[in-house]
Design a protein around this motif. Structure first.
Motif, PDB file in Angstrom:
ATOM      1  N   ASP A 164      43.471 -45.961 -16.251  1.00 32.50           N
ATOM      2  CA  ASP A 164      42.779 -44.753 -15.802  1.00 32.50           C
ATOM      3  C   ASP A 164      43.709 -43.548 -15.910  1.00 32.50           C
ATOM      4  OD1 ASP A 164      41.584 -42.676 -14.242  1.00 32.50           O
ATOM      5  OD2 ASP A 164      40.387 -44.169 -13.187  1.00 32.50           O
ATOM      6  N   ARG A 401      33.194 -37.416 -30.000  1.00 29.58           N
ATOM      7  CA  ARG A 401      33.930 -38.608 -29.591  1.00 29.58           C
ATOM      8  C   ARG A 401      32.943 -39.759 -29.427  1.00 29.58           C
ATOM      9  NH1 ARG A 401      36.993 -38.373 -24.070  1.00 29.58           N
ATOM     10  NH2 ARG A 401      34.993 -39.129 -23.304  1.00 29.58           N
ATOM     11  N   ASP A 402      33.313 -40.926 -29.961  1.00 29.35           N
ATOM     12  CA  ASP A 402      32.439 -42.097 -29.946  1.00 29.35           C
ATOM     13  C   ASP A 402      31.100 -41.721 -30.594  1.00 29.35           C
ATOM     14  OD1 ASP A 402      34.439 -43.532 -28.693  1.00 29.35           O
ATOM     15  OD2 ASP A 402      33.781 -42.943 -26.697  1.00 29.35           O
ATOM     16  N   ASP A 441      35.177 -34.925 -21.274  1.00 30.08           N
ATOM     17  CA  ASP A 441      35.828 -36.215 -21.101  1.00 30.08           C
ATOM     18  C   ASP A 441      34.773 -37.190 -20.588  1.00 30.08           C
ATOM     19  OD1 ASP A 441      35.500 -35.583 -18.425  1.00 30.08           O
ATOM     20  OD2 ASP A 441      37.633 -35.394 -17.974  1.00 30.08           O
ATOM     21  N   ASN A 442      35.166 -38.233 -19.897  1.00 29.81           N
ATOM     22  CA  ASN A 442      34.192 -39.228 -19.442  1.00 29.81           C
ATOM     23  C   ASN A 442      33.340 -38.743 -18.272  1.00 29.81           C
ATOM     24  OD1 ASN A 442      35.105 -41.122 -21.314  1.00 29.81           O
ATOM     25  ND2 ASN A 442      36.702 -41.854 -19.936  1.00 29.81           N
ATOM     26  N   LYS A 443      33.771 -37.693 -17.578  1.00 31.19           N
ATOM     27  CA  LYS A 443      33.075 -37.252 -16.369  1.00 31.19           C
ATOM     28  C   LYS A 443      32.355 -35.925 -16.532  1.00 31.19           C
ATOM     29  CE  LYS A 443      36.466 -39.421 -13.278  1.00 31.19           C
ATOM     30  NZ  LYS A 443      37.488 -39.150 -12.237  1.00 31.19           N
ATOM     31  N   GLN A 460      27.721 -37.244 -16.930  1.00 33.33           N
ATOM     32  CA  GLN A 460      26.885 -38.428 -16.712  1.00 33.33           C
ATOM     33  C   GLN A 460      25.461 -38.033 -16.321  1.00 33.33           C
ATOM     34  OE1 GLN A 460      27.914 -41.388 -17.629  1.00 33.33           O
ATOM     35  NE2 GLN A 460      29.843 -40.378 -18.176  1.00 33.33           N
TER      36      GLN A 460
END
Length: 557
Positions: A164, A401-402, A441-443, A460
């Motif tokens: 993380d 990204r991805d 980013d992821n959040k 999300q």
């Protein structure tokens, strides 16, 4: 021979069971028909509930069966028991299940150390999360000893730091990283240190998340003091430095702690519009149509690439590949064998206006243009794959990204795309002018625009089609007095640059305790009620951005 003995044993046991059942079958059938009585289940042997007839040869026959059973191999014994169980009724199965349950329940964590296998017990418990590890400590003293001597709280923290980025960043900033990743031969604190450290880390993480949601931050400002043309078009940072590209044709390197200018690189004859650096080189693109490669330590020019006919608007490089794009509507793909050995592989054409931004990974190159389209190309073959349509005006920025592409446009919106199918997943509205820069980013997604505002969005929630639009914008940050040109962020901070000739560092980690006031309480109390509202910050006044027009290309005039 063994088969014959097994058949004989089954015959003996069946005869015994049949005799037993015949002796008192009638009254039992009558009883079951009238009222069903569930037999009492015990943890002991199969005795007591059904009376065995006193006469007969049960004991003698039982001894014969056991003698035969003991002569067989383990696999034969298992097979025989399976046959035997299959001939029993549900009532008998219940008794056998109750008899076996306590025999199968083993405290392996306690048993393993007794066999000299402490390391296996530690390894098993090391896969537990924090909540389960707390529960395991309360099982018994032996489990607590295994957890303590195995330093399992230390291992849990190390696992989180490895996986993380937020944990890793906290370990570096709060300096407890030095107590991690050391073997037992070196001097390390006891398990109790890590046991008490874990909840403190969780509290820090919750505080940081709350700061992001409520917009609490510590602000630092770098005044670039450009001599002629003012404006900071691009930047990148790490823990030690910030490198910025300016409208006055220079590249300035800043110390991230003292905020002092360490070095100024000159050589471009036009504004520095884009840059990227790694541990060896800085690569910059300019309105003078060139790409320059600099030594990151000495500042020496190592290479100058002359290919594009107009301003180089954006560039990216990674793993020996570089992609540049230009106002001349083309995309250039380069092979980077070394800083001095860079060769042109392919030129991609297809956009009908200036190509403002590019991004890529091992699978796709993604480009966005003033022609309102995003185009996807194969990284390996450089062949065109598909076009993403949806924006109503030119596209100024994107990140890929991805499977996710996030783009910002002069139609004042942000769009989220699935690159594989080309579908637009969500449209984010809230900026009042051109969305000039965007990162995610992821959040969260962070965007900057010509309205001078920086917005923080919940990624999300944006990917959830059921989430109401009013809940997507978490915070609007207003500090810049001019257009926001570029930003980057991590778990702890945003660093942004602007036409106002400043670089701002928005620190969400080292935030001084704020004095509660009516304004702050009203803003933080319901931050999702009006996602377009301007944040009321302490010691700041509301600022109204002036209306500006965005040309087809983002290249400055």
């Amino acid at each position: 021979m063994e088969t014959e003995m097994e058949d004989k044993t089954l015959e003996l046991m069946n005869t015994s069971v049949m005799d037993s059942q015949t002796a008192d079958r009638s009254p039992k059938i009558t009883l079951i028909k009238s009222t069903y009585i569930c037999p009492q289940v015990s943890n002991g042997p199969l005795t007591g509930s059904r009376k065995r007839p006193s006469e007969g040869n049960y004991e003698k026959e039982k001894d014969v069966c056991i003698q035969l059973f003991d002569q067989w191999s383990e696999s034969d014994q298992v097979e025989f028991v399976e046959h035997l169980i299959s001939r029993m009724c549900h009532y008998q199965h219940g008794h056998i299940n109750s008899y076996l349950k306590p025999m199968l329940q083993r405290d392996f964590i306690t048993a393993l150390p007794a066999q000299g296998l402490d390391h296996i017990a530690e390894n098993i418990l090391s896969f537990l999360d924090a909540r389960s590890l707390c529960s395991a400590e309360l099982v018994c003293k032996e489990w607590q000893r295994v957890i303590s001597e195995g330093m399992l709280w230390k291992k849990l923290i190390e696992r989180m730091v490895r996986t993380d980025p937020l944990w890793k960043g906290l370990s570096e900033r709060h300096q407890w990283e030095k107590y991690l990743f050391k073997n037992r031969t070196t001097e390390v604190p006891p398990n109790s240190y890590y046991r008490s450290l874990y909840p403190k880390i969780i509290q820090d993480i919750e505080t940081i998340e709350a700061n992001w949601r409520c917009g609490r931050h510590n602000l630092q400002r770098i005044q670039c003091r450009s001599e002629n043309s003012k404006g900071v078009y691009c930047l990148q940072y790490d823990d030690e430095k910030i490198i910025s590209g300016l409208r006055d044709n220079s590249i300035k390197i800043w110390d991230k702690q003292s905020l002092e200018c360490l070095k100024i690189l000159t050589g471009h004859t036009g504004s520095v519009l884009c840059l990227q650096y790694d541990e060896r080189v800085i690569v910059t693109g300019s309105s003078d149509s060139t790409v320059r490669v600099w030594d990151v330590n000495s500042g020496e020019v190592l290479n100058t690439l002359i290919h594009h006919n107009e301003a180089v608007l954006h560039l990216r490089f990674c793993n020996g590949l570089m992609v540049t794009c230009s106002k001349d509507r083309s995309i250039a793909v380069w092979d980077m064998a070394s800083p001095t050995d860079i060769s042109l592989r392919r030129v991609l054409v297809g956009h009908r206006a200036a190509v403002n931004v590019v991004d890529f990974d091992d699978k796709y190159i993604v480009s966005a243009s003033g022609d309102r389209t995003i185009k996807v190309w194969s990284t390996s073959t450089c062949e065109f794959v598909r076009t993403l349509n949806g924006h109503k005006r030119g596209i100024a920025c994107l990140q890929y990204r991805d499977r996710l592409v996030v783009s910002g446009s002069s139609d004042n919106t942000i769009r989220l795309w699935d690159i594989e199918c080309g579908a637009c997943l969500r449209v984010l509205e809230g900026h009042e002018e051109l969305v000039r820069c965007i990162r995610f980013d992821n959040k969260r997604i962070v965007s900057g625009a010509y309205d001078g505002k920086i917005k923080v969005w919940d990624l999300q929630a944006a990917l959830d089609p059921r989430a109401p639009a009013s809940t997507l914008c978490l915070r609007t940050l207003v500090e810049h007095s001019g257009r926001v040109f570029r930003l980057q962020f991590d778990e702890f901070q945003i660093i942004s640059s602007s036409h106002d000739d400043t670089i701002l560092i928005w620190d969400f980690l080292n935030v001084e305790a704020l004095v509660a006031c009516a304004e702050c309480a009203s803003v933080c109390g319901d931050c999702s009620a009006d996602p377009v509202s301007v944040e009321v910050c302490k010691d700041q006044r509301l600022r109204n951005a002036t209306n500006t027009h965005f040309p087809l290309s983002i290249c400055p005039l």
